[in-house]
Scaffold this active site. Structure first.
Site, PDB file in Angstrom:
ATOM      1  N   GLY A  13       0.800  -1.219   0.000  1.00  0.00           N
ATOM      2  CA  GLY A  13       0.000   0.000   0.000  1.00  0.00           C
ATOM      3  C   GLY A  13       0.833   1.269   0.000  1.00  0.00           C
ATOM      4  N   HIS A  53      -0.780   0.669 -13.020  1.00  0.00           N
ATOM      5  CA  HIS A  53      -0.469   1.804 -12.143  1.00  0.00           C
ATOM      6  C   HIS A  53      -0.948   3.118 -12.751  1.00  0.00           C
ATOM      7  CE1 HIS A  53       1.797   0.282  -8.703  1.00  0.00           C
ATOM      8  NE2 HIS A  53       2.288  -0.642  -9.501  1.00  0.00           N
TER       9      HIS A  53
END
Length: 174
Positions: A13, A53
């Protein structure tokens, strides 16, 4: 301006944490956040990761590619900028595998971070907590990553470790 080193394991994360922090800072400042990408698509899996991403970031991000010359990219940022570098460990592997300039790049990076005038989040994988690599290059990479993290933590204003999506402040901002 401030620099924050954000460390964590794979899928911890850390990137999301850095991006949310940078987006909030950019919104408060009324500017476009900058994503400094160090990854290179050498194979289909990496190309897919880069695309994933990219899709996770909102359209409001401006992307700068810096697979090797990260110090130079940081020197172009001004005090009005907010940026995320993702990630230092990909940059390190790029540098180690490049034909020339690796020692100079790794020595120049901490100074470039210290001199950077932007708000900066530096994302990196903590690779030294796992199994000892079974080959010399893997062990050298693990060792160099650990030393790089120490040098960056020394010059960074803050250091955060992200585990299971939860941030733990290791070095509070001054």
């Amino acid at each position: 301006m401030a620099s924050t080193l954000v460390l964590g394991g794979a899928r911890s994360g850390k990137s999301g944490y850095a991006q949310r922090a940078a987006e909030a800072a950019a919104e408060a400042r009324g500017c476009t956040p900058i994503f400094i990408a160090t990854g290179q698509a050498h194979d289909a899996e990496m190309a897919e990761r880069i695309a994933s991403h990219r899709s996770e970031r909102a359209e409001l991000w401006r992307t700068v590619e810096a697979p090797l010359e990260l110090a130079a990219a940081l020197s172009l940022l001004g005090p009005e900028d907010v940026a995320v570098v993702d990630c230092l460990t990909l940059w390190l592997s790029n540098s180690m595998l490049a034909e020339t300039g690796h020692p100079e790049r790794t020595l120049a990076l901490p100074a470039a971070i210290a001199a950077c005038r932007a708000d900066l989040w530096l994302v990196s994988n903590e690779v030294g907590w796992g199994i000892v690599p079974d080959n010399p290059l893997g062990r050298r990479y693990r060792d160099e990553a650990g030393r790089l993290h120490q040098r960056i933590a020394e010059v960074a204003d803050a250091v955060v470790l992200v585990v299971a999506g939860l941030p733990l402040t290791l070095k509070p901002a001054r």
